[in-house]
Scaffold this motif. Structure first.
Motif, PDB file in Angstrom:
ATOM      1  N   ASP A  98       0.884  -1.085  -0.215  1.00 62.55           N
ATOM      2  CA  ASP A  98      -0.039  -0.234   0.006  1.00 62.55           C
ATOM      3  C   ASP A  98       0.992   1.125   0.045  1.00 62.55           C
ATOM      4  O   ASP A  98       1.533   1.422   0.979  1.00 62.55           O
ATOM      5  CB  ASP A  98      -0.723   0.120   1.393  1.00 62.55           C
ATOM      6  CG  ASP A  98      -1.843   0.978   1.168  1.00 62.55           C
ATOM      7  OD1 ASP A  98      -1.692   2.232   0.736  1.00 62.55           O
ATOM      8  OD2 ASP A  98      -2.953   0.924   1.881  1.00 62.55           O
ATOM      9  N   PRO A  99       1.012   1.995  -0.970  1.00 64.98           N
ATOM     10  CA  PRO A  99       1.772   3.189  -1.115  1.00 64.98           C
ATOM     11  C   PRO A  99       1.538   4.303   0.069  1.00 64.98           C
ATOM     12  O   PRO A  99       2.515   4.947   0.546  1.00 64.98           O
ATOM     13  CB  PRO A  99       1.305   3.860  -2.329  1.00 64.98           C
ATOM     14  CG  PRO A  99       0.528   3.045  -3.307  1.00 64.98           C
ATOM     15  CD  PRO A  99      -0.225   1.829  -2.424  1.00 64.98           C
TER      16      PRO A  99
ATOM     17  N   LEU B 274       3.617   2.903   2.895  1.00 62.24           N
ATOM     18  CA  LEU B 274       5.133   3.218   2.519  1.00 62.24           C
ATOM     19  C   LEU B 274       5.428   4.765   2.735  1.00 62.24           C
ATOM     20  O   LEU B 274       6.427   4.866   3.490  1.00 62.24           O
ATOM     21  CB  LEU B 274       5.265   2.653   1.211  1.00 62.24           C
ATOM     22  CG  LEU B 274       5.206   1.352   0.892  1.00 62.24           C
ATOM     23  CD1 LEU B 274       5.629   1.021  -0.630  1.00 62.24           C
ATOM     24  CD2 LEU B 274       6.140   0.586   1.560  1.00 62.24           C
ATOM     25  N   LYS B 275       4.674   5.554   2.314  1.00 58.93           N
ATOM     26  CA  LYS B 275       4.697   7.001   2.533  1.00 58.93           C
ATOM     27  C   LYS B 275       4.887   7.440   4.216  1.00 58.93           C
ATOM     28  O   LYS B 275       5.627   8.072   4.719  1.00 58.93           O
ATOM     29  CB  LYS B 275       3.607   7.802   1.949  1.00 58.93           C
ATOM     30  CG  LYS B 275       3.894   7.832   0.542  1.00 58.93           C
ATOM     31  CD  LYS B 275       2.684   8.511  -0.164  1.00 58.93           C
ATOM     32  CE  LYS B 275       2.929   8.580  -1.575  1.00 58.93           C
ATOM     33  NZ  LYS B 275       1.807   9.336  -2.403  1.00 58.93           N
ATOM     34  N   GLU B 276       3.953   6.645   4.988  1.00 58.88           N
ATOM     35  CA  GLU B 276       3.814   6.662   6.683  1.00 58.88           C
ATOM     36  C   GLU B 276       5.272   6.451   6.992  1.00 58.88           C
ATOM     37  O   GLU B 276       5.652   6.962   8.012  1.00 58.88           O
ATOM     38  CB  GLU B 276       2.724   5.793   7.093  1.00 58.88           C
ATOM     39  CG  GLU B 276       1.565   6.189   6.858  1.00 58.88           C
ATOM     40  CD  GLU B 276       1.113   7.513   7.879  1.00 58.88           C
ATOM     41  OE1 GLU B 276       1.687   7.588   8.959  1.00 58.88           O
ATOM     42  OE2 GLU B 276       0.411   8.399   7.644  1.00 58.88           O
ATOM     43  N   LEU B 277       5.930   5.372   6.548  1.00 62.08           N
ATOM     44  CA  LEU B 277       7.239   4.829   7.010  1.00 62.08           C
ATOM     45  C   LEU B 277       8.292   6.031   6.750  1.00 62.08           C
ATOM     46  O   LEU B 277       9.058   6.110   7.664  1.00 62.08           O
ATOM     47  CB  LEU B 277       7.734   3.560   6.155  1.00 62.08           C
ATOM     48  CG  LEU B 277       6.745   2.380   6.556  1.00 62.08           C
ATOM     49  CD1 LEU B 277       7.268   1.282   5.636  1.00 62.08           C
ATOM     50  CD2 LEU B 277       6.880   1.957   7.915  1.00 62.08           C
TER      51      LEU B 277
ATOM     52  N   GLU C 231      14.796  -0.915  -1.323  1.00 62.58           N
ATOM     53  CA  GLU C 231      14.624  -0.026  -2.632  1.00 62.58           C
ATOM     54  C   GLU C 231      13.503   0.752  -2.931  1.00 62.58           C
ATOM     55  O   GLU C 231      13.511   1.603  -3.255  1.00 62.58           O
ATOM     56  CB  GLU C 231      15.228  -1.236  -3.689  1.00 62.58           C
ATOM     57  CG  GLU C 231      15.456  -0.142  -5.154  1.00 62.58           C
ATOM     58  CD  GLU C 231      16.373   0.928  -4.816  1.00 62.58           C
ATOM     59  OE1 GLU C 231      16.376   1.790  -5.788  1.00 62.58           O
ATOM     60  OE2 GLU C 231      17.432   0.534  -4.067  1.00 62.58           O
ATOM     61  N   LEU C 232      12.410   0.036  -2.248  1.00 66.39           N
ATOM     62  CA  LEU C 232      10.963   0.495  -2.346  1.00 66.39           C
ATOM     63  C   LEU C 232      11.015   1.878  -1.934  1.00 66.39           C
ATOM     64  O   LEU C 232      10.328   2.822  -2.535  1.00 66.39           O
ATOM     65  CB  LEU C 232       9.887  -0.286  -1.856  1.00 66.39           C
ATOM     66  CG  LEU C 232       9.437  -1.818  -2.434  1.00 66.39           C
ATOM     67  CD1 LEU C 232       8.773  -2.529  -1.612  1.00 66.39           C
ATOM     68  CD2 LEU C 232       8.916  -1.432  -3.900  1.00 66.39           C
ATOM     69  N   LEU C 233      11.606   1.949  -0.619  1.00 66.21           N
ATOM     70  CA  LEU C 233      11.596   3.193   0.466  1.00 66.21           C
ATOM     71  C   LEU C 233      12.343   4.165  -0.334  1.00 66.21           C
ATOM     72  O   LEU C 233      12.218   5.410  -0.321  1.00 66.21           O
ATOM     73  CB  LEU C 233      11.721   2.909   1.525  1.00 66.21           C
ATOM     74  CG  LEU C 233      10.673   2.052   2.262  1.00 66.21           C
ATOM     75  CD1 LEU C 233      10.980   1.733   3.796  1.00 66.21           C
ATOM     76  CD2 LEU C 233       9.680   2.996   2.244  1.00 66.21           C
ATOM     77  N   HIS C 234      13.496   3.692  -0.876  1.00 63.30           N
ATOM     78  CA  HIS C 234      14.597   4.692  -1.354  1.00 63.30           C
ATOM     79  C   HIS C 234      13.970   5.359  -2.549  1.00 63.30           C
ATOM     80  O   HIS C 234      14.060   6.341  -2.620  1.00 63.30           O
ATOM     81  CB  HIS C 234      15.814   3.637  -1.821  1.00 63.30           C
ATOM     82  CG  HIS C 234      16.998   4.584  -2.302  1.00 63.30           C
ATOM     83  ND1 HIS C 234      17.750   5.339  -1.591  1.00 63.30           N
ATOM     84  CD2 HIS C 234      17.490   4.631  -3.651  1.00 63.30           C
ATOM     85  CE1 HIS C 234      18.607   6.070  -2.288  1.00 63.30           C
ATOM     86  NE2 HIS C 234      18.396   5.558  -3.694  1.00 63.30           N
ATOM     87  N   ARG C 235      13.300   4.611  -3.393  1.00 66.03           N
ATOM     88  CA  ARG C 235      12.877   5.088  -4.679  1.00 66.03           C
ATOM     89  C   ARG C 235      11.646   6.339  -4.207  1.00 66.03           C
ATOM     90  O   ARG C 235      11.697   7.206  -4.802  1.00 66.03           O
ATOM     91  CB  ARG C 235      12.270   4.140  -5.568  1.00 66.03           C
ATOM     92  CG  ARG C 235      13.370   3.451  -6.344  1.00 66.03           C
ATOM     93  CD  ARG C 235      12.666   2.444  -7.544  1.00 66.03           C
ATOM     94  NE  ARG C 235      13.519   1.244  -7.829  1.00 66.03           N
ATOM     95  CZ  ARG C 235      13.254   0.221  -8.237  1.00 66.03           C
ATOM     96  NH1 ARG C 235      11.902   0.030  -8.597  1.00 66.03           N
ATOM     97  NH2 ARG C 235      14.047  -0.718  -8.646  1.00 66.03           N
TER      98      ARG C 235
ATOM     99  N   ARG D 241      11.398   7.750  -1.465  1.00 61.68           N
ATOM    100  CA  ARG D 241      12.009   8.953  -0.578  1.00 61.68           C
ATOM    101  C   ARG D 241      12.715   9.949  -1.862  1.00 61.68           C
ATOM    102  O   ARG D 241      12.453  11.352  -1.739  1.00 61.68           O
ATOM    103  CB  ARG D 241      13.248   8.559  -0.016  1.00 61.68           C
ATOM    104  CG  ARG D 241      13.676   9.470   1.173  1.00 61.68           C
ATOM    105  CD  ARG D 241      14.783   8.852   1.869  1.00 61.68           C
ATOM    106  NE  ARG D 241      14.394   7.694   2.653  1.00 61.68           N
ATOM    107  CZ  ARG D 241      14.664   7.599   3.838  1.00 61.68           C
ATOM    108  NH1 ARG D 241      15.160   8.560   4.745  1.00 61.68           N
ATOM    109  NH2 ARG D 241      14.342   6.545   4.628  1.00 61.68           N
ATOM    110  N   LYS D 242      13.031   9.396  -3.033  1.00 61.69           N
ATOM    111  CA  LYS D 242      13.680  10.315  -3.790  1.00 61.69           C
ATOM    112  C   LYS D 242      12.630  10.946  -4.875  1.00 61.69           C
ATOM    113  O   LYS D 242      12.924  12.088  -5.179  1.00 61.69           O
ATOM    114  CB  LYS D 242      14.293   9.342  -5.196  1.00 61.69           C
ATOM    115  CG  LYS D 242      15.932   8.898  -4.745  1.00 61.69           C
ATOM    116  CD  LYS D 242      16.485   8.425  -5.780  1.00 61.69           C
ATOM    117  CE  LYS D 242      17.903   8.133  -5.742  1.00 61.69           C
ATOM    118  NZ  LYS D 242      18.348   7.464  -6.817  1.00 61.69           N
TER     119      LYS D 242
END
Length: 77
Positions: free
Chosen positions: A8-9, A12-15, A68-72, A74-75
């Motif tokens: 769920d995007p 991921l944004k909450e993280l 990598e999901l979070l890294h992308r 974040r960018k």
């Protein structure tokens, strides 16, 4: 047929926004917590509620090599 989970995007944004509210890593983004800290919670039990859900999600991301999901994400922000 095997079901495929799609992250769920919104979670991921909450993280990338939610900070640890207590302890040694107070005020550290959940996404930036060391895996050893997440492993400790996994052994001891994650807290109830939203915090526990976010910590357990981050733990799963880390142990499955999906950082990598979070890294992308974040960018992109």
């Amino acid at each position: 047929m095997e079901e495929i989970s799609v992250p769920d995007p919104a979670i991921l944004k909450e993280l990338l926004k939610y900070k640890m509210p207590f302890g040694k890593y107070k005020d550290t983004l959940i996404a930036d917590l060391p895996v050893s800290y997440l492993e400790w919670f996994q052994r001891q039990g994650f807290p109830a509620g939203k915090l526990g859900m976010l910590l357990s999600t981050m733990y799963e991301i880390q142990i499955n090599g999906l950082g990598e999901l979070l890294h992308r994400l974040r960018k992109m922000q």
